[in-house]
Scaffold this motif. Sequence first.
Motif, PDB file in Angstrom:
ATOM      1  N   ASP A  73       0.802  -1.244   0.001  1.00  0.00           N
ATOM      2  CA  ASP A  73      -0.009  -0.131  -0.025  1.00  0.00           C
ATOM      3  C   ASP A  73       0.752   1.347   0.133  1.00  0.00           C
ATOM      4  OD1 ASP A  73       0.975   0.248   2.576  1.00  0.00           O
ATOM      5  OD2 ASP A  73      -0.960   0.098   3.403  1.00  0.00           O
ATOM      6  N   ARG A  74       0.261   2.330  -0.169  1.00  0.00           N
ATOM      7  CA  ARG A  74       0.986   3.723  -0.286  1.00  0.00           C
ATOM      8  C   ARG A  74       1.904   3.920   0.941  1.00  0.00           C
ATOM      9  NH1 ARG A  74      -2.587   7.592  -3.651  1.00  0.00           N
ATOM     10  NH2 ARG A  74      -3.015   6.269  -5.525  1.00  0.00           N
ATOM     11  N   ARG A  75       1.180   3.712   2.099  1.00  0.00           N
ATOM     12  CA  ARG A  75       1.744   3.888   3.313  1.00  0.00           C
ATOM     13  C   ARG A  75       3.238   3.112   3.598  1.00  0.00           C
ATOM     14  NH1 ARG A  75      -0.320   2.690   9.479  1.00  0.00           N
ATOM     15  NH2 ARG A  75       1.024   3.587  10.429  1.00  0.00           N
TER      16      ARG A  75
END
Length: 127
Positions: A2-4
């Motif tokens: 994911d982006r995080r």
Amino acid sequence: MDRRDLFFRFLFGGSAVVLSYVTAKLLPWKVIGGIFAAFPAVMVVAVMMVGMKKGSKEAAKTAQGSVYGMIGGFICVLTVLFSLQFTQNWWGSFIFGLITWFASSLFLVYMRDHKKENRASNIKLEH
């Protein structure tokens, strides 16, 4: 991923690269920059960048410093492992591991330099 997760990988990996570069530039002891370059993902890029800018001899010095940093990394992993087993405190174990990584890496450099000095002294005494 994911982006995080990507953000944190970029943040920590980029921080390692910047720390390695700034350390190598500011400190008179170039082996310290090599120790910081021992982060495995950073080491390859650090040696490549130094080689492109300053040549093979300087790249070899960075690679040599990374050997001490990687041995220190092994000591760090063991320290964190045992610290986690005894304290169950991941944050404290992480900090303690980083301290032992840096201290053990510097100790290895000190021992290498001390051995070189002793060898040079023995050669002078023989002649």
